[in-house]
Design a protein around this motif. Structure first.
Motif, PDB file in Angstrom:
ATOM      1  N   ALA A  13      -1.833  11.941  -4.548  1.00  0.00           N
ATOM      2  CA  ALA A  13      -2.014  10.532  -4.889  1.00  0.00           C
ATOM      3  C   ALA A  13      -2.406   9.718  -3.662  1.00  0.00           C
ATOM      4  N   LEU A  14      -1.816  10.043  -2.512  1.00  0.00           N
ATOM      5  CA  LEU A  14      -2.155   9.342  -1.270  1.00  0.00           C
ATOM      6  C   LEU A  14      -3.624   9.575  -0.919  1.00  0.00           C
ATOM      7  N   LEU A  15      -4.069  10.825  -1.005  1.00  0.00           N
ATOM      8  CA  LEU A  15      -5.462  11.142  -0.676  1.00  0.00           C
ATOM      9  C   LEU A  15      -6.420  10.439  -1.629  1.00  0.00           C
ATOM     10  N   ALA A  18      -6.462   6.537  -1.015  1.00  0.00           N
ATOM     11  CA  ALA A  18      -7.229   6.182   0.185  1.00  0.00           C
ATOM     12  C   ALA A  18      -8.721   6.190  -0.120  1.00  0.00           C
ATOM     13  N   THR A  19      -9.155   7.134  -0.958  1.00  0.00           N
ATOM     14  CA  THR A  19     -10.578   7.196  -1.336  1.00  0.00           C
ATOM     15  C   THR A  19     -10.958   6.006  -2.206  1.00  0.00           C
ATOM     16  N   GLU A  20     -10.090   5.676  -3.175  1.00  0.00           N
ATOM     17  CA  GLU A  20     -10.376   4.564  -4.090  1.00  0.00           C
ATOM     18  C   GLU A  20     -10.389   3.216  -3.367  1.00  0.00           C
ATOM     19  N   LYS A  26      -4.170   0.935   4.113  1.00  0.00           N
ATOM     20  CA  LYS A  26      -3.604   0.321   2.908  1.00  0.00           C
ATOM     21  C   LYS A  26      -2.928   1.375   2.031  1.00  0.00           C
ATOM     22  N   ALA A  27      -3.601   2.503   1.892  1.00  0.00           N
ATOM     23  CA  ALA A  27      -3.043   3.575   1.056  1.00  0.00           C
ATOM     24  C   ALA A  27      -1.710   4.060   1.626  1.00  0.00           C
TER      25      ALA A  27
END
Length: 338
Positions: A13-15, A18-20, A26-27
């Protein structure tokens, strides 16, 4: 198991976040991770996929509570010199010799080497003397009669390498992008020498092929006959129809097939299970965490390297091995086969 899955989902979810968001900072703030953690997770995922995000067990043996090898050797020596002594008497004798250890400490070492009962210590003594070529079969028989070791109680006791062996199939798990993988395992119960391969199925034909093309040639090369083979009641070994290839091979080679749960065997008690857990903890888990495997042969190549270290370098606890490596036990026991 569930905590590991939740941890992997959280890292994924973190990865993804960060992409979104287009912002690692922020992520990380939202998910409660540091930027260093993000980059570590990203590298692990790129190298080994989701398996790379799995946390390895941090449990380590309590080495500070383990006695030195010198003390352990003396405890084993007492067990062989005085098999009739209990743990308290053995501890008393060791202390008198200047080796301070408690009765519970003696028992801990005896349990690790399967020496906790008088019968087991006598069997280990028999094996030790025969390895040193100091006990004939007749002397062994006389000792068994003297201490009333009935043959029906020791039917699975090993007399030499190849006397009783164990075969099992172990599920490694799903390894992307290959899929479900299995380890076919073969262990000599006397020396604990192990042979294994990785395949994508656990069918009887595969188990039979492993035995005929991988195991038997090695035993023939070293002139070690396989007398009895212990398996569990898995479909590949005991099914009425599903196990036909495996059963036919044993009939053709005249190998005695013992079918029972491995943990019911008085000597090979959980032998395959313990070895397979060791292989998973020390080879599969760390290797698959750090490498993305694309074909089975690549994994098999690495497994064979680890097996070579296991057979040649691992000091193995057991009433026949007594802290020696599998290769050392084979060398010491070679004369028992003639």
């Amino acid at each position: 198991m569930n905590s590991n899955k939740n941890e992997i989902r959280s890292k994924l979810a973190l990865l993804q976040l960060a992409t979104e968001l287009g912002s690692i900072s922020k992520a990380c703030d939202i998910m409660g991770y540091s930027r260093d953690s993000y980059y570590r997770f990203k590298k692990q995922y790129e190298e080994a996929g989701e398996r790379g995000l799995k946390n390895l067990s941090r449990k380590k043996p309590a080495l500070k509570n383990r006695v030195s090898q010198e003390v352990e050797d003396q405890v084993i020596e007492i067990a062989l010199d005085y098999p009739n002594y209990g743990q308290a008497k053995a501890a008393e004798l060791l202390t008198a010799r200047g080796c301070t250890i408690s009765a519970s400490g003696v028992r801990t070492i005896w349990v690790r080497h399967n020496l906790e009962t008088k019968k087991n210590r006598l069997v280990a003594l028999n094996s030790h003397l025969r390895q040193q070529n100091q006990l004939s079969f007749k002397s062994q028989h006389d000792m068994e009669q003297l201490y009333k070791l009935e043959q029906n109680e020791t039917a699975l006791d090993c007399k030499y390498p190849g006397d009783v062996c164990v075969q099992d199939t172990f599920s490694i798990g799903v390894v992307e992008p290959i899929g479900q993988l299995f380890q076919h395992t073969f262990i000599d119960a006397y020396s604990q020498y192990a042979i294994a391969i990785v395949t994508d199925n656990k069918e009887s034909a595969t188990a039979a092929e492993f035995l005929s093309t991988t195991v038997m040639p090695w035993y023939q090369e070293h002139k070690i006959p396989i007398n009895s083979l212990l398996t569990d009641r898995g479909a590949e070994f005991s099914g009425k129809q599903s196990a036909a290839p495996f059963k036919q091979l044993l009939e053709q080679t005249e190998i005695n097939h013992i079918q029972m749960r491995a943990y019911n065997g008085p000597v090979v008690n959980g032998l395959a299970a313990r070895f397979q857990q060791l292989a998973y903890d020390e080879f599969y888990a760390p290797f698959l965490k750090n490498h993305r495997i694309t074909d089975i042969e690549e994994l098999n190549t690495q497994l064979q390297k680890w097996l070579n270290r296991y057979n040649h370098q691992y000091a193995i606890a057991g009433r026949y091995t007594l802290g020696k490596t599998a290769v050392e036990v084979l060398a010491l026991s070679k004369h028992l086969l003639t």
